[in-house]
Design a protein around this motif. Structure first.
Motif, short mmCIF file in Angstrom:
data_model
loop_
_atom_site.label_atom_id
_atom_site.label_comp_id
_atom_site.label_asym_id
_atom_site.label_seq_id
_atom_site.Cartn_x
_atom_site.Cartn_y
_atom_site.Cartn_z
N UNK A 231 22.03 41.71 47.22
CA UNK A 231 22.25 43.12 47.60
C UNK A 231 22.98 43.28 48.93
N UNK A 232 22.63 42.43 49.92
CA UNK A 232 23.25 42.58 51.23
C UNK A 232 24.72 42.22 51.20
N UNK A 233 25.11 41.26 50.35
CA UNK A 233 26.51 40.93 50.21
C UNK A 233 27.32 42.12 49.72
N UNK A 234 26.76 42.89 48.78
CA UNK A 234 27.44 44.08 48.28
C UNK A 234 27.51 45.16 49.36
N UNK A 235 26.39 45.35 50.08
CA UNK A 235 26.36 46.40 51.11
C UNK A 235 27.33 46.08 52.24
N UNK A 236 27.31 44.84 52.74
CA UNK A 236 28.19 44.48 53.85
C UNK A 236 29.64 44.33 53.40
N UNK A 319 45.95 52.53 42.65
CA UNK A 319 45.31 51.24 42.96
C UNK A 319 44.41 51.36 44.18
N UNK A 320 44.89 52.04 45.22
CA UNK A 320 44.09 52.22 46.43
C UNK A 320 42.84 53.07 46.14
N UNK A 321 43.00 54.10 45.31
CA UNK A 321 41.85 54.93 44.95
C UNK A 321 40.80 54.12 44.20
N UNK A 322 41.23 53.24 43.28
CA UNK A 322 40.30 52.39 42.54
C UNK A 322 39.62 51.40 43.48
N UNK A 323 40.35 50.93 44.50
CA UNK A 323 39.75 50.03 45.48
C UNK A 323 38.63 50.72 46.24
N UNK A 324 38.90 51.97 46.65
CA UNK A 324 37.88 52.75 47.37
C UNK A 324 36.66 52.98 46.49
N UNK A 325 36.88 53.35 45.22
CA UNK A 325 35.77 53.59 44.30
C UNK A 325 35.00 52.30 44.04
N UNK A 326 35.71 51.17 44.00
CA UNK A 326 35.04 49.88 43.81
C UNK A 326 34.08 49.56 44.95
N UNK A 327 34.51 49.83 46.16
CA UNK A 327 33.62 49.59 47.32
C UNK A 327 32.44 50.55 47.33
N UNK A 328 32.65 51.80 46.88
CA UNK A 328 31.54 52.74 46.78
C UNK A 328 30.53 52.27 45.72
N UNK A 329 31.04 51.73 44.61
CA UNK A 329 30.15 51.19 43.58
C UNK A 329 29.34 50.01 44.13
N UNK A 330 29.98 49.17 44.94
CA UNK A 330 29.26 48.06 45.56
C UNK A 330 28.14 48.56 46.46
N UNK A 331 28.40 49.65 47.19
CA UNK A 331 27.38 50.22 48.07
C UNK A 331 26.18 50.70 47.26
N UNK A 332 26.45 51.44 46.17
CA UNK A 332 25.36 51.97 45.34
C UNK A 332 24.56 50.83 44.71
N UNK A 333 25.28 49.85 44.13
CA UNK A 333 24.59 48.71 43.51
C UNK A 333 23.84 47.90 44.55
#
Length: 508
Positions: A231-236, A319-333
């Protein structure tokens, strides 16, 4: 009752098909381009091994659901269409052991064999290595089984004198005996009445027990680290995310530096290939090979980071928007995973390390969820067990990248060779047995009267020389300690943003 059991059989078949299809998807997307349309036998072993590992984890909740299907029956045999869980566990263990100790090593030796040799010679060479390995393992197991292949059960001799049948019954917490006779020797037996009952276990049980111990060591290390780093790997990763795209001039500057490093690595790799062909493969050569592999992985990460901060093409904004959404998904997960990890650690402390347990904790949660809907608690139970396997995989990947004395074949999307795939599948299979054992112990209250608990019960925890590891909770304590150290590591260094690595040079 029969309809419920039939539904359980249907669900089990559907899950097996889903697991198989998902593992084929992983193989296709992770495999290296050099392995496309070839190396079919190693690929079959990879899919089979991943399927066995996933199904073995899912079998524990299936065992619980199978038991619940018969909870209203006088005895389990009174139910129709229940799954033969004990036979299925035995089949899974045999297949797991054969894969780990024979088929996967054979596939690795065959895949890594000299490509200039014929198929027959590569098969003979791989078989020779596997036979030698099997003979050594058989000798070690035979010696250990002959010397210490016994179980020591601690039993207490109980006896009680008789008393006349009472006309009325009066029991309380302070007086558990009948009437006032106090003829309760069986209840108040002293510690001196304890004796040790010794018997020799069967050889298959002993092999399974030793494999479980080896897997438990790996599980404790990788799982303890992974329960925190997953979990911390995803958050950081979200914390270190690129905040904005860079300019074209910055991109050209960084790309030029990476190009220079790529040329240096290519030159170094060519020199190492030349040394290999000349036959001078010493300690320095192996050290330089590992250095090149490590720098190559770092270069790939730098290139990926550079592509993220400077997306190109006609759909650069998308592509940049998908990158931002990907990092937000990592935060939630990551947040959800952190909750699960904390719940796991708290449960281990409350239920396993403290004697008597302070609370059943997650066991009680699963039971209450089952009261809401028949299989809701089972689904939650399956999620917690499968999460532990994911933690093991995450821990193995982290240690392989960070520690010098442990070499783990890296898994890269679209760039994983079959030998790396096979190594990681063998590691996952070896740890999966220990994950099952750990879950059956941690959730003993919820998983009581199951076939898994019968297998991982007193026999494993009473083996001579091994039982003290379970008696003093060695694995659980080490698991918690490693998880705590990993939390501290991420708190100290996890927030640091990765930067492109510098110039590379081989040792002379």
């Amino acid at each position: 009752m029969g309809d419920f059991n039939l539904a359980l059989v249907i669900v089990a078949i559907i899950l097996c098909v889903i697991v198989f299809v998902f593992n084929v998807y992983l193989l296709v997307n992770y495999q290296h381009p050099d392995d496309k349309n070839q190396a079919y036998f190693p690929k079959f072993v990879v899919v089979l091994g991943l399927s066995v590992a996933a199904i073995s984890i899912l079998m524990l909740p299936a065992d619980v659901a199978n038991r619940q299907a018969c909870r209203h029956a006088i005895y389990n045999g009174a139910c129709n269409l229940t799954l033969p869980m004990k036979d299925m566990w035995l089949a899974i263990y045999i297949l797991d052991a054969v894969l780990v100790f024979f088929i996967i090593p054979f596939a690795m030796f065959y895949y890594e064999g000299d490509q200039d040799k014929s198929v027959g010679k590569r098969i003979r060479s791989a078989l020779l290595w596997v036979v030698v390995t099997a003979i050594v393992c058989a000798l070690v197991l035979g010696i250990l089984y002959g010397l210490v292949g016994k179980v020591d059960f601690t039993v207490r001799h109980l006896s009680s004198s008789t008393t006349s049948f009472p006309s009325s019954w009066s029991f309380s917490s302070s007086q558990e005996c009948i009437s006032g006779s106090h003829q309760c020797s069986a209840y108040s037996a002293s510690d001196s009445s304890e004796k040790t009952w010794t018997m020799r276990t069967t050889f298959p049980e002993y092999v399974v027990a030793l494999a479980t111990i080896v897997g438990s060591v790996l599980f404790t290390i990788f799982g303890g680290v992974g329960i925190a780093c997953l979990p911390l790997g995803l958050i950081f990763s979200f914390v270190r995310r690129p905040k904005a795209v860079i300019t074209r001039s910055q991109y050209i500057k960084e790309a030029t530096e990476l190009g220079k490093k790529a040329k240096e690595l290519k030159k170094a790799a060519d020199a190492l290939h030349q040394e290999e062909r000349s036959g001078s493969k010493g300690r320095k050569w192996r050290k330089n090979v590992k250095a090149v592999e490590k720098e190559l992985l770092q270069l790939e990460e730098d290139v990926k980071l550079l592509e993220e901060v400077y997306p190109q093409g006609e759909k650069a904004e998308t592509t940049w928007a998908m990158t931002v959404l990907g990092y937000l998904a990592k935060l939630v997960l990551g947040i959800l995973g952190l909750i699960v990890s904390v719940a796991w650690i708290a449960h281990i402390i409350i239920y396993l390390l403290i004697s008597p347990p302070l609370s059943p904790f997650l066991n009680e949660v699963f039971i209450k969820l089952d009261d809401i809907w028949g299989l809701l608690g089972t689904v939650a139970f399956a999620f917690f067990c499968f999460y532990l396997l994911l933690a093991v995989i995450a821990g193995a990947m982290m240690l392989g990248m960070k520690l010098v004395f442990i070499t783990i074949h890296p898994m890269k999307w679209g760039a994983t060779l079959m030998n790396s795939f096979l190594f990681n599948v063998g590691l996952i299979l070896l740890c999966s047995i220990s994950v099952i054992q750990f879950c059956s112990t941690a959730f003993a209250y919820y998983a009581q009267a199951t076939a898994a608990q019968e297998i991982f019960g007193h026999t494993l925890q009473s083996l001579r020389g091994i039982r003290y590891l379970y008696k003093y909770n060695v694995f659980q304590i080490a698991f918690i300690v490693l998880a705590g150290l990993t939390f501290v590591y991420y708190a100290a260094f996890g927030w640091r943003r990765k930067k492109p690595s510098g110039r590379f040079q081989l040792s002379s």
